[in-house]
Design a protein around this motif. Structure first.
Motif, PDB file in Angstrom:
ATOM      1  N   MET B  56      59.760 104.433  49.775  1.00  0.00           N
ATOM      2  CA  MET B  56      60.914 104.110  51.229  1.00  0.00           C
ATOM      3  C   MET B  56      61.629 102.481  50.275  1.00  0.00           C
ATOM      4  O   MET B  56      62.833 102.517  50.695  1.00  0.00           O
ATOM      5  CB  MET B  56      60.274 103.451  51.970  1.00  0.00           C
ATOM      6  CG  MET B  56      59.362 104.061  53.221  1.00  0.00           C
ATOM      7  SD  MET B  56      58.134 103.540  53.758  1.00  0.00           S
ATOM      8  CE  MET B  56      59.264 101.855  54.926  1.00  0.00           C
ATOM      9  N   THR B  59      64.618 104.264  48.512  1.00  0.00           N
ATOM     10  CA  THR B  59      65.168 105.547  50.311  1.00  0.00           C
ATOM     11  C   THR B  59      66.213 104.349  50.531  1.00  0.00           C
ATOM     12  O   THR B  59      67.499 104.578  50.553  1.00  0.00           O
ATOM     13  CB  THR B  59      64.943 106.544  50.706  1.00  0.00           C
ATOM     14  OG1 THR B  59      63.419 105.815  50.976  1.00  0.00           O
ATOM     15  CG2 THR B  59      65.083 107.657  49.722  1.00  0.00           C
ATOM     16  N   ILE B  60      65.399 103.513  51.219  1.00  0.00           N
ATOM     17  CA  ILE B  60      65.830 102.523  51.682  1.00  0.00           C
ATOM     18  C   ILE B  60      66.658 100.911  51.788  1.00  0.00           C
ATOM     19  O   ILE B  60      67.495 100.732  51.153  1.00  0.00           O
ATOM     20  CB  ILE B  60      65.131 101.886  53.304  1.00  0.00           C
ATOM     21  CG1 ILE B  60      64.138 103.062  53.790  1.00  0.00           C
ATOM     22  CG2 ILE B  60      65.890 101.524  53.990  1.00  0.00           C
ATOM     23  CD1 ILE B  60      63.192 102.828  55.169  1.00  0.00           C
ATOM     24  N   PHE B  61      66.054 100.690  50.715  1.00  0.00           N
ATOM     25  CA  PHE B  61      65.835  99.958  49.823  1.00  0.00           C
ATOM     26  C   PHE B  61      67.418  98.418  50.637  1.00  0.00           C
ATOM     27  O   PHE B  61      67.908  98.119  50.590  1.00  0.00           O
ATOM     28  CB  PHE B  61      67.152  99.844  48.547  1.00  0.00           C
ATOM     29  CG  PHE B  61      67.672  98.681  47.411  1.00  0.00           C
ATOM     30  CD1 PHE B  61      66.399  97.572  47.059  1.00  0.00           C
ATOM     31  CD2 PHE B  61      68.681  98.306  47.573  1.00  0.00           C
ATOM     32  CE1 PHE B  61      66.614  96.512  45.899  1.00  0.00           C
ATOM     33  CE2 PHE B  61      69.067  97.125  46.582  1.00  0.00           C
ATOM     34  CZ  PHE B  61      67.642  95.867  46.228  1.00  0.00           C
ATOM     35  N   ALA B  62      66.110  97.985  51.699  1.00  0.00           N
ATOM     36  CA  ALA B  62      66.530  96.742  52.129  1.00  0.00           C
ATOM     37  C   ALA B  62      64.645  95.818  53.240  1.00  0.00           C
ATOM     38  O   ALA B  62      64.325  97.101  53.508  1.00  0.00           O
ATOM     39  CB  ALA B  62      67.231  96.726  54.186  1.00  0.00           C
TER      40      ALA B  62
END
Lengths: 107, 245
Positions: B56, B59-62
């Motif tokens: 996660m 892919t998301i990096f937030a």
């Protein structure tokens, strides 16, 4: 949720996040001159947003009940004071953090 | 110039910018390490495998959105809510983009990762760091972006594998590293600002955020404050005669 539904959910979050990062550059592509107001924003917004980010990191602070945000206030003042005095980023951050840890672990 | 000397000049610029960027990124590394451990521990405690947090993260990096996503994965499948929540929580990136339009240009291949990995911390550092003349700014922006990404991916990976070992230590309060970093960056920005107008914009931004936080609460105040400042900037520029060099 099935495994596929989980993969789709993570993919939606990932693509939505990428969209928030690229959208400004897609609307005002590099190479084309952006409107003067947008260039003005580029100079005025960073300072504003940085001020908001400071507030953002304190959003979980308990102010109305014990300990009334006092640990955060002390650590904030130590960081600011030390930075005005020594102007050393790592020293200011480390001192503020250590003092904050000591306070919250002992109240 | 021959092809090989172009390449060696590029790699020299890259290395030089890296040795300048790395020490500046250390506080971010420390902050991400503990938040990442926390996220890894949280995800595994909710029943996910050790590899879920780093996947996660990559892919998301937030950060905050990843915590929210764990909650969504445990609830029923709802792609529309997932999308709306993402745009809402991460809407502030739009404003970072607007601020960096004139800086993130002519970067070649480095542009894609620099924009794709734009986050609170990389924005804060890239928008404010005063670089000496011999440091290549485009390389610096890129190094800051990928170091952020690498620190975060590594930390969540460690959190997924070893987060439970952390429970033995009292690390309460270590999360002050992040507010500490932002305080110092903001302070330097005010002290080094090229004009008084920029200082006023900074202080007003902080005050508006405090008011919005008190009135509307912590889930919506950032987007509301930014939108408010956008309108305020427009009024100041269009009718107030405020201009910046």
């Amino acid at each position: 949720m099935s495994n596929w539904e989980m993969v789709i959910t993570v993919a939606i979050v990932a693509i939505g996040t990428l969209f928030t990062r690229f959208v400004s550059f897609l609307i005002f592509p590099p190479g084309k001159t952006a409107p003067p107001f947008v260039l003005f924003l580029g100079k005025a917004l960073p300072a504003s947003v940085m001020g908001m980010l400071v507030v953002y990191t304190f959003k979980e602070t308990t102010v109305l009940t014990y300990p009334y945000g006092i640990p955060e206030l002390i650590a904030f003042l130590v960081t600011v004071g030390l930075h005005l005095w020594k102007r050393n980023m790592l020293v200011s951050i480390a001192a503020g953090t250590i003092i904050y840890m000591i306070i919250v672990q002992n109240i | 110039m021959s092809n090989s000397s172009v390449i060696s000049e590029q790699s020299h610029k890259g290395r030089h910018a890296f040795s300048y960027a790395f020490p500046i990124m250390l506080p971010v590394g420390v902050s991400f390490f503990f938040i990442g451990l926390g996220f890894g521990l949280y995800a595994t405690s909710q029943g996910f495998s050790w590899w879920v947090p780093p996947v996660m993260a990559m892919t998301i990096f937030a950060g905050s959105m990843e915590f929210v996503t764990i909650g969504m994965l445990l609830a029923g499948f709802d792609p529309i809510t997932a999308l709306m929540l993402t745009l809402f929580v991460n809407g502030r990136h739009v404003f970072y983009g607007l601020s960096m339009l004139s800086k993130y240009v002519n970067m070649g291949w480095k542009w894609y990762p620099t924009v794709a990995w734009m986050c609170d911390e990389s924005f804060a550092i890239n928008a404010t760091t005063k670089l000496p003349d011999d440091v290549d700014e485009k390389w610096f922006y890129f190094h800051v972006a990928w170091l952020n990404y690498a620190f975060w991916a590594f930390s969540t990976f460690m959190g997924g594998l070893f987060g439970n070992l952390l429970a033995n230590y009292d690390l309460r309060g270590i999360d002050f590293v992040l507010p500490g970093l932002f305080i110092v960056i903001f302070l330097d920005m005010l002290l080094n600002a090229r004009s008084h107008t920029i200082r006023i914009f900074g202080v007003v931004g902080a005050i508006v955020a405090i008011f919005m936080l008190i009135i509307f609460g912590k889930s919506t105040f950032m987007l509301l404050s930014m939108t408010f400042m956008l309108v305020a900037c427009y009024i100041a520029y269009k009718w107030g005669g405020v201009h910046l060099e």
